[in-house]
Design a protein around this motif. Structure first.
Motif, PDB file in Angstrom:
ATOM      1  N   ASP A  22     -14.066 -25.304-118.853  1.00 33.43           N
ATOM      2  CA  ASP A  22     -12.728 -24.731-118.980  1.00 33.43           C
ATOM      3  C   ASP A  22     -12.528 -24.048-120.329  1.00 33.43           C
ATOM      4  OD1 ASP A  22     -10.969 -26.984-120.762  1.00 33.43           O
ATOM      5  OD2 ASP A  22     -12.724 -27.746-119.716  1.00 33.43           O
ATOM      6  N   GLN A  32      -7.749 -17.172-114.038  1.00 29.05           N
ATOM      7  CA  GLN A  32      -6.307 -17.263-114.293  1.00 29.05           C
ATOM      8  C   GLN A  32      -5.510 -17.360-113.003  1.00 29.05           C
ATOM      9  OE1 GLN A  32      -4.686 -14.656-117.696  1.00 29.05           O
ATOM     10  NE2 GLN A  32      -6.633 -13.680-117.176  1.00 29.05           N
ATOM     11  N   TYR A  35      -6.455 -20.711-110.703  1.00 31.41           N
ATOM     12  CA  TYR A  35      -5.905 -21.971-111.180  1.00 31.41           C
ATOM     13  C   TYR A  35      -4.523 -21.816-111.808  1.00 31.41           C
ATOM     14  CZ  TYR A  35     -10.521 -23.855-110.267  1.00 31.41           C
ATOM     15  OH  TYR A  35     -11.687 -24.240-109.653  1.00 31.41           O
ATOM     16  N   ILE A  37      -3.141 -20.185-114.433  1.00 28.55           N
ATOM     17  CA  ILE A  37      -3.164 -20.547-115.846  1.00 28.55           C
ATOM     18  C   ILE A  37      -2.246 -19.624-116.645  1.00 28.55           C
ATOM     19  CG2 ILE A  37      -4.623 -21.000-117.855  1.00 28.55           C
ATOM     20  CD1 ILE A  37      -7.043 -20.979-115.946  1.00 28.55           C
ATOM     21  N   ARG A  48      -3.305 -23.222-123.209  1.00 25.90           N
ATOM     22  CA  ARG A  48      -3.500 -22.972-121.777  1.00 25.90           C
ATOM     23  C   ARG A  48      -2.669 -23.980-120.992  1.00 25.90           C
ATOM     24  NH1 ARG A  48      -9.260 -24.637-121.439  1.00 25.90           N
ATOM     25  NH2 ARG A  48      -8.655 -25.816-123.276  1.00 25.90           N
ATOM     26  N   TYR A  50      -1.857 -25.202-117.169  1.00 26.56           N
ATOM     27  CA  TYR A  50      -2.310 -25.115-115.784  1.00 26.56           C
ATOM     28  C   TYR A  50      -1.184 -25.547-114.842  1.00 26.56           C
ATOM     29  CZ  TYR A  50      -7.091 -24.828-117.620  1.00 26.56           C
ATOM     30  OH  TYR A  50      -8.233 -24.446-118.288  1.00 26.56           O
ATOM     31  N   GLY A  52      -1.257 -26.482-111.543  1.00 26.32           N
ATOM     32  CA  GLY A  52      -2.101 -26.802-110.402  1.00 26.32           C
ATOM     33  C   GLY A  52      -1.600 -27.985-109.622  1.00 26.32           C
ATOM     34  N   ARG A  56      -4.441 -31.071-112.084  1.00 23.25           N
ATOM     35  CA  ARG A  56      -4.532 -29.857-112.898  1.00 23.25           C
ATOM     36  C   ARG A  56      -3.157 -29.293-113.201  1.00 23.25           C
ATOM     37  NH1 ARG A  56     -10.079 -26.536-112.085  1.00 23.25           N
ATOM     38  NH2 ARG A  56     -11.473 -28.337-111.991  1.00 23.25           N
TER      39      ARG A  56
END
Length: 303
Positions: A22, A32, A35, A37, A48, A50, A52, A56
């Motif tokens: 990552d 990007q 996921y 981001i 960053r 996430y 998810g 995540r």
């Protein structure tokens, strides 16, 4: 972030002590959308976030720009707490390695003792990291089965195969052809994740210089049969982001051959990170069979 931002990060981000896939700039750029981001450069630190699933969701480990001064992690945590409060969400971390977790815990204990963080881990997200030399040479009894696979491949195809490296050779169209064939064989049109992945391979080739993409194609009887693409995490670790084989050749050992051939052409790197198994039983078995030097555990933390 635009391409100029990533050019700056590629040249200036300090990833020398990072091992996780990552942390690879190319991976961050290419995934990007996959996921979801969100990226932000603040006070010479790359953040960053996430968006998810349960595992995540949260901030990845803050990565400093080379030459960052002071206690950058304290500055990063202050920003994370402020940003989380502004967004009205609980502060959280994801994809944190054991070493990164230790750094966060030590910083929390020194500067934010009133805040308590709870950690958990998920085996499905551990990265598999290998000594490049082992994948190239397949030494000893541990790799006998792998050598047998390659021997079977050679018996099947004789001298009718070759491996070409990228970008030394003009083979971007063949890399994309393998990806397209694999995508069709997996019925990619009905899978949004595979669609995003296929699109990211196109993007990798379009921005190969910027992202320091390298890779190769395995040809059988002049036909592109398998491909791989990778990019550095640091000067010592190369992240293998994509590896795909046309089904017709997969059964006869194409993956074993392209893995070995590519490893032989990456002599400047000590390790290859071949990323996680995502909990897929067959993929986990295959990755373990190559005897990883490190299974890089990932942690998730919330306050």
């Amino acid at each position: 972030m635009n391409l100029l931002d990533f050019e700056y990060l590629e040249n200036n981000l300090d990833t020398k002590n990072l091992y996780g896939s990552d942390s690879c700039i190319a991976n961050i750029f290419l995934l990007q959308d996959k996921y979801n981001i969100q990226l932000k450069l603040h006070k010479n630190i790359l953040f960053r976030y996430y968006y998810g699933d349960e595992n995540r969701t949260g901030f990845g480990f803050p990565i400093p720009v080379k030459g960052a001064t002071g206690d950058y992690l304290k500055t990063a945590l202050e920003f994370i707490f402020e940003e989380s409060a502004r967004e009205k969400r609980v502060p959280a971390f994801c994809l944190i390695t054991q070493e990164e977790k230790n750094q966060i815990d030590a910083c929390m204990a020194e500067f934010f003792p009133e805040r308590k963080i709870s950690w958990k881990t998920n085996r499905d997200d551990c990265d598999y990291i290998y000594l490049r030399e082992n994948l190239a040479e397949l030494p000893g009894s541990h790799y006998q089965k792998k050598r047998n696979h390659i021997s079977r491949f050679n018996r099947t195809y004789g001298n009718s195969w070759e491996f070409k490296t990228f970008p030394e050779n003009d083979i971007a169209s063949d890399i994309l052809a393998v990806s397209q064939k694999w995508f069709e064989e997996k019925d990619g049109d009905s899978n949004s994740v595979l669609q995003l992945e296929h699109a990211s391979i196109k993007s990798a080739l379009e921005n190969a210089d910027l992202l320091r993409i390298r890779g190769g194609v395995l040809y059988i009887n002049g036909e592109a049969a398998a491909m791989t693409l990778a990019s550095p995490i640091s000067d010592s670790i190369l992240d293998v982001i994509y590896e795909k084989s046309v089904a017709e050749y997969e059964k006869n050992g194409a993956y074993a051959v392209i893995n070995q051939q590519f490893s032989k052409h990456c002599g400047s790197f000590l390790y290859l990170n071949r990323e996680e198994d995502m909990g897929v039983e067959g993929l986990r078995k295959a990755k373990l069979s190559y005897k990883p030097s490190i299974i890089l555990e990932k942690f998730y933390g919330s306050f």
